[in-house]
Design an enzyme around this catalytic site. Sequence first.
Site, PDB file in Angstrom:
ATOM      1  CB  ALA A 162     -18.913 -52.556  53.033  1.00 55.92           C
ATOM      2  CD  GLU A 163     -20.022 -48.660  57.065  1.00 51.74           C
ATOM      3  OE1 GLU A 163     -20.802 -47.736  56.766  1.00 51.74           O
ATOM      4  OE2 GLU A 163     -20.321 -49.531  57.894  1.00 51.74           O
ATOM      5  CB  SER A 164     -17.314 -44.470  52.275  1.00 50.22           C
ATOM      6  OG  SER A 164     -15.948 -44.886  52.255  1.00 50.22           O
TER       7      SER A 164
END
Length: 160
Positions: A27-29
């Site tokens: 989700a982040e990167s």
Amino acid sequence: MQYSDIILSASQKYNIHPSIIAAVIHAESNFNPNAISSAGAQGLMQLMPATARSLGVTDSFDPYQNIMGGTQYLSQQIQRFGSLDLGLAAYNAGPGAVEQYNGVPPYQETQNYIARVLSLIPEYQNNINIVPSINNTAIISAISIALLLLGYALIRKRAS
């Protein structure tokens, strides 16, 4: 899976299921170790520079340091607020926002983030090469994840 050895190491050290760590990284990167957000968050788990420093991370673009630091921070937030969804909210919006609203902040981005991470967890539950040792905390964590996913599914169903 890429970085599975680091994810498993962080999972065992900070007692967070590896599928949660992998879902946060996704989700982040999207597993890009060189990712930089418009706000300045860096690396796989998108650590802000000040947060990274407070965790002892000297190179946010080093996958090992980033995953270990990000998992440590996530673990701290889950312990602080007592649940995975509030821990994810604090990870995304900051612990101050969770305290201010005494729960998940009413930010669409944070609510979408929690739903996204929770929806990604099942994708990684069978995707980790090595199964970590099972203990009571891991079992409780797995049950909590299942209940959270069920709760979010019911909320979405009612909303539609």
